[in-house]
Design a protein around this motif. Sequence first.
Motif, PDB file in Angstrom:
ATOM      1  N   LEU A  45       0.858  -1.179   0.000  1.00  0.00           N
ATOM      2  CA  LEU A  45       0.000   0.000   0.000  1.00  0.00           C
ATOM      3  C   LEU A  45       0.897   1.232   0.000  1.00  0.00           C
ATOM      4  CD1 LEU A  45      -3.003   0.855   0.148  1.00  0.00           C
ATOM      5  CD2 LEU A  45      -2.762   0.878   2.629  1.00  0.00           C
ATOM      6  N   ASP A  46       0.752   2.067  -0.989  1.00  0.00           N
ATOM      7  CA  ASP A  46       1.580   3.276  -1.118  1.00  0.00           C
ATOM      8  C   ASP A  46       3.070   2.952  -1.004  1.00  0.00           C
ATOM      9  OD1 ASP A  46      -0.718   4.875  -1.411  1.00  0.00           O
ATOM     10  OD2 ASP A  46      -0.909   5.095   0.771  1.00  0.00           O
ATOM     11  N   HIS A  73      -3.594  -1.281   9.666  1.00  0.00           N
ATOM     12  CA  HIS A  73      -4.335  -1.613   8.452  1.00  0.00           C
ATOM     13  C   HIS A  73      -5.298  -2.787   8.641  1.00  0.00           C
ATOM     14  CE1 HIS A  73      -2.170   1.209   5.950  1.00  0.00           C
ATOM     15  NE2 HIS A  73      -1.051   0.803   6.513  1.00  0.00           N
ATOM     16  N   ILE A  78      -7.515  -6.124   3.779  1.00  0.00           N
ATOM     17  CA  ILE A  78      -6.238  -6.580   3.217  1.00  0.00           C
ATOM     18  C   ILE A  78      -6.023  -8.062   3.504  1.00  0.00           C
ATOM     19  CG2 ILE A  78      -3.721  -6.374   3.414  1.00  0.00           C
ATOM     20  CD1 ILE A  78      -4.205  -3.314   3.787  1.00  0.00           C
TER      21      ILE A  78
END
Length: 143
Positions: A45-46, A73, A78
């Motif tokens: 993520l990012d 998160h 996820i």
Amino acid sequence: MTLADVPAVMEIERATFPRDAWSEGMLRGELADQPRTRHYVVAVLDGEIVGYAGLAAAGDQGDIQTIAVLERHRGTGIGGRMLRELLQEAERRQVDKVFLEVRADNPRARAVYTHFGFKEIGVRRGYYEDGTDAIMMMRKLNG
């Protein structure tokens, strides 16, 4: 997952499983069996690895080896996306049943596994380093 991912994955491993963390050698050993009997993925993520998961598959049986997501998160889907990927890989490998163990004191993870069709099939008493039981779960695939 590749060997280049190991440092970031080990940070998540130690943060998520402080008493039961795998060693770096154990993780590298798992990756050494990719793709023959293992399938490991990372969630990015990012540009940051925020989770990882692994499947062992041999013959008609699979085992979810591990799933972990950084605490900030968790609850975002996820873990579920990684689990879905592992189950799809198990189906590609023509696995009939997938097994896993989950801490008895982790209701969030148990709920995720139940949502994905896993059923509780037994208990391993005192399985974890701190004496916590493991709930054994199984899901049938391919019909």
